[in-house]
Design a protein around this motif. Structure first.
Motif, PDB file in Angstrom:
ATOM      1  N   GLN A 161      58.094  53.059  33.342  1.00  0.00           N
ATOM      2  CA  GLN A 161      57.094  52.027  33.631  1.00  0.00           C
ATOM      3  C   GLN A 161      57.139  51.630  35.098  1.00  0.00           C
ATOM      4  O   GLN A 161      56.106  51.392  35.729  1.00  0.00           O
ATOM      5  N   LEU A 162      58.343  51.552  35.673  1.00  0.00           N
ATOM      6  CA  LEU A 162      58.477  51.220  37.088  1.00  0.00           C
ATOM      7  C   LEU A 162      57.835  52.291  37.964  1.00  0.00           C
ATOM      8  O   LEU A 162      57.096  51.980  38.903  1.00  0.00           O
ATOM      9  N   ILE A 163      58.122  53.542  37.647  1.00  0.00           N
ATOM     10  CA  ILE A 163      57.587  54.631  38.460  1.00  0.00           C
ATOM     11  C   ILE A 163      56.069  54.703  38.323  1.00  0.00           C
ATOM     12  O   ILE A 163      55.340  54.877  39.306  1.00  0.00           O
ATOM     13  N   LEU A 164      55.574  54.556  37.090  1.00  0.00           N
ATOM     14  CA  LEU A 164      54.124  54.596  36.865  1.00  0.00           C
ATOM     15  C   LEU A 164      53.432  53.424  37.559  1.00  0.00           C
ATOM     16  O   LEU A 164      52.352  53.592  38.141  1.00  0.00           O
ATOM     17  N   GLY A 165      54.062  52.247  37.518  1.00  0.00           N
ATOM     18  CA  GLY A 165      53.462  51.083  38.172  1.00  0.00           C
ATOM     19  C   GLY A 165      53.270  51.302  39.655  1.00  0.00           C
ATOM     20  O   GLY A 165      52.200  51.002  40.214  1.00  0.00           O
ATOM     21  N   LEU A 166      54.301  51.846  40.334  1.00  0.00           N
ATOM     22  CA  LEU A 166      54.168  52.124  41.765  1.00  0.00           C
ATOM     23  C   LEU A 166      53.151  53.242  42.002  1.00  0.00           C
ATOM     24  O   LEU A 166      52.309  53.144  42.904  1.00  0.00           O
ATOM     25  N   GLY A 167      53.228  54.286  41.197  1.00  0.00           N
ATOM     26  CA  GLY A 167      52.278  55.384  41.364  1.00  0.00           C
ATOM     27  C   GLY A 167      50.842  54.915  41.273  1.00  0.00           C
ATOM     28  O   GLY A 167      49.998  55.295  42.090  1.00  0.00           O
TER      29      GLY A 167
END
Length: 709
Positions: free
Chosen positions: A149-155
């Protein structure tokens, strides 16, 4: 617990694409107790995450000295080490951050996965660092957050900001973690396309299709982009594959049978793909069933995604094929909306009542196919006509405001076919006009219905529609050959002059030089600014012949990358290297586009489908134009513009004369300047023409009289 409190580095060297980077903005002016509690909560929660060894926690330390910040953090860390009984082999890393300028913040925040919201924060730095652009979470939310979720949020944040390369890095992390999600693939595909990473784009599309074989949108993008990039065999094979996987999806039936190239490599290819289209259209019509509700809605969706746009660039008479396709579209629309295909009686026109004229288009904004329409509306006689506009797109701009200003009634109904139709019916028009049909699928659908007693199309897309619901084609007296009615399924109306009232473009002063575009001052610049599908292979030799006779010639193509191999072959045929003469620039911003026009020496028009908007803008820049009228109206735009100006010395009757004129303009700067001067003195004869508007309105009145009788 292992927290790297001793490594408090106040720079950007700790930012690493493989880390999960988290930031907080504490208010250092609050009480030490309150500050300590906030920091303890954050560090403890971060450290309790299962992937804490991947996390770097950045702590903004603006407005406080490094020594005091270190002291406070050391106390917090020591307290946690003494009281926390968690696994000491795991731990996050902490780094102080201070004194970044605006550019450094912009670079830094593109690598931050999360901002944890504190009770009290440094509001000044939040604004300065543009922290609102960061994915933000409360402490409670962050305590339960998953790595993906963290990586997707930044992406997704980077994607929204169009930071394509940075977004790609985050999406690739997710795929490495084997997080397969259609949204990830879609966004990654979009990033690669916008970064012109063609190989990666197609590879990712293939991967996504393998995972989601019945996701039609993936197949659709692949087919359309393969065709756009000149890979026609691969596009057709992909369409056949999609049709096999989704046999009920009418979109892929259309693509399977009616796909033709965007560009052709040889003249023989034109014949081959035209014959394929002829047979494919027969097969598509034979296989179209409209008996069940599902068949009706599937066919409706299919024609709502595509038009047969590229067919007409084969430079043939398309009337019969367009009529077959138009009947198919009309049949699909009639099956779905039977209430809107019945003939309509002409509304009574009471004394002092105005004739109601409607204009419907997806492109009531700054668009080459509809800019001219502002002139029809601007010079309309509002004593006799009441103007209704229906804007079905959703890219409003200052030109949209002009349409609204010139209309009596303006409806903006984006992407809502039933809503548009209901409104047109409710307005009880006398005449409905489509500025173009063939560029936008929904416009084609609307035009396949009967929404007004009289329905017309103008030459925003200068090809017959073939629709039985379109009564008249509004064309130009100067553009049409004698036998022109043979090219139209509609009744042809030849309006005076060029048929439209084109507003004179604003041309800025020259503020750039050729060196800004890597062009030599001593070169003879031939501007070739048409879309690649307007260049047919049988005319490639013309560029090489001009180059053979004009040694310093440079052909500047603004959209011609797909033509490079063809041009290489054409130049090689006369023992020249195309790379010495051909320059390929990406489509520039509006100002740069006009600068290139102003800095060029000669404008080379295309055969069979000439420039429209581009030629008019070149004329406004006083750029000499070489053109040769074609067999059909779509190949005679530039010819008509120059005839209306009275500047006809650069109109050629055939390719040989075209080459001679282009060479003479290149080698004779005096004649070139004389042509440019003639153009500059005669703009008033071409732009903002009101004679054609008077002719248009006379036609409207005549039609109403005929129906009333």
């Amino acid at each position: 617990m292992m927290i790297e409190a001793e490594d408090l580095r106040p720079d950007l060297c700790t930012v690493n694409a493989s880390n999960i980077n988290v930031i907080i903005f504490p208010d250092w002016s609050q009480s030490e107790e309150s500050l300590g509690l906030d920091l303890e909560r954050v560090i403890k929660i971060v450290n309790n995450l299962p992937y804490n060894n991947l996390i770097i926690l950045f702590i903004d330390s603006n407005n406080i000295s490094k020594d005091i910040a270190n002291l406070v953090l050391s106390g917090v860390v020591m307290n946690l080490l003494m009281t926390d009984d968690s696994d000491s082999s795991m731990g996050c890393e902490i780094s102080l951050l201070e004194n970044l300028d605006v550019c450094e913040w912009e670079l830094f925040t593109s690598e931050i996965h999360a901002r944890i919201i504190l009770t009290q924060e440094n509001q000044e730095v939040l604004v300065y660092s543009q922290a609102d652009n960061l994915p933000a979470y409360t402490i409670e939310e962050f305590s339960e957050i998953e790595l993906s979720q963290l990586i997707l949020g930044l992406g997704n944040k980077l994607f929204q900001r169009k930071q394509w390369q940075a977004a790609i890095a985050q999406y690739k992390k997710l795929l490495d973690l084997q997080v397969d999600n259609l949204e990830i693939y879609w966004n990654l595909i979009h990033c690669y396309r916008n970064s012109n990473l063609t190989d990666e784009y197609y590879q990712t599309l293939d991967q996504a299709i393998a995972l989601y074989p019945t996701e039609g949108s993936l197949h659709f993008s692949l087919i359309i982009d393969l065709r756009r990039n000149g890979c026609i065999k691969e596009a057709i094979a992909s369409a056949e594959k999609a049709c096999n996987l989704m046999p009920d999806d009418y979109t892929f039936k259309i693509l399977k049978y009616l796909t033709v190239p965007s560009i052709y490599n040889t003249e023989d290819e034109i014949y081959f793909y035209r014959q394929r289209y002829i047979q494919g259209l027969k097969d598509l019509i034979a296989q179209t069933s409209l008996h069940t509700p599902e068949e009706k809605s599937n066919a409706l969706a299919g024609i709502g995604r595509l038009t047969n746009f590229y067919l007409s660039y084969q430079a043939q008479n398309d009337r019969d094929l367009q009529s077959q396709y138009g009947q198919l579209v009309h049949g699909i629309m009639a099956a779905n909306y039977p209430q809107w295909v019945v003939p309509l009686s002409m509304p009574n026109l009471q004394p002092q009542q105005r004739i109601r004229i409607g204009y419907v288009s997806h492109f009531l904004h700054s668009y080459s196919g509809t800019l001219w329409l502002t002139g029809w509306l601007r010079y309309c006689n509002h004593e006799h006509f009441e103007i209704y506009c229906y804007y079905t797109g959703n890219d409003p701009d200052p030109v949209t405001q002009k349409f609204q200003e010139y209309s009596d009634v303006f409806h903006h109904i984006p992407y809502n076919l039933p809503g548009v139709c209901e409104q047109i019916i409710a307005d009880n028009l006398h005449i409905l006009v489509f500025p173009e049909i063939g560029m936008d699928p929904q416009t084609m659908q609307v035009a396949g219905l009967r929404l007004a007693p009289v329905q017309c199309v103008a030459w925003g897309h200068p090809v017959t529609t073939g629709l039985p619901t379109i009564d008249y084609f509004l064309s130009s007296e100067l553009m049409e050959p004698e036998n022109a009615q043979e090219h139209y399924a509609e009744k042809l109306i030849r309006l005076p002059n060029i048929g439209v009232s084109y507003p004179k473009p604003y041309i800025p002063p020259i503020i750039k030089t050729r060196s800004d575009f890597q062009l030599a001052d001593d070169a003879v610049i031939y501007l070739c600014c048409q879309a690649p599908f307007k260049y047919l292979p049988q005319y490639d030799f013309i560029f090489a012949e001009i180059a053979r006779r004009v040694p310093h010639a440079k052909f500047v193509f603004l959209r011609g990358t797909l033509l490079q191999q063809r041009l290489k072959d054409a130049f090689a045929a006369v023992d020249l290297n195309s790379e010495d003469y051909c320059v390929f620039l990406s489509i520039p911003e509006r100002l740069d586009y006009l600068m290139i026009n102003l800095l060029s020496d000669v404008y080379l028009d295309t055969f069979t489908w000439s420039g429209g908007n581009t030629t008019l803008e070149a004329i406004a820049c006083n750029l000499p134009i070489v053109t040769s009228p074609g067999e059909f109206m779509r190949g005679r735009h530039s010819d008509s513009f120059l005839k209306m100006l009275g500047v006809i010395d650069t109109i050629a009757e055939n390719p040989t004369e075209y080459i001679d004129i282009a060479v003479k303009l290149g080698l004779n700067p005096t004649w070139r300047s004389n042509i440019a001067e003639q153009m500059s003195q005669r703009h008033h004869l071409l732009f903002d023409d009101q004679t054609c508007v008077a002719g248009l309105e006379a036609f409207y009145k005549q039609v109403i009289e005929e129906y009333c009788q």
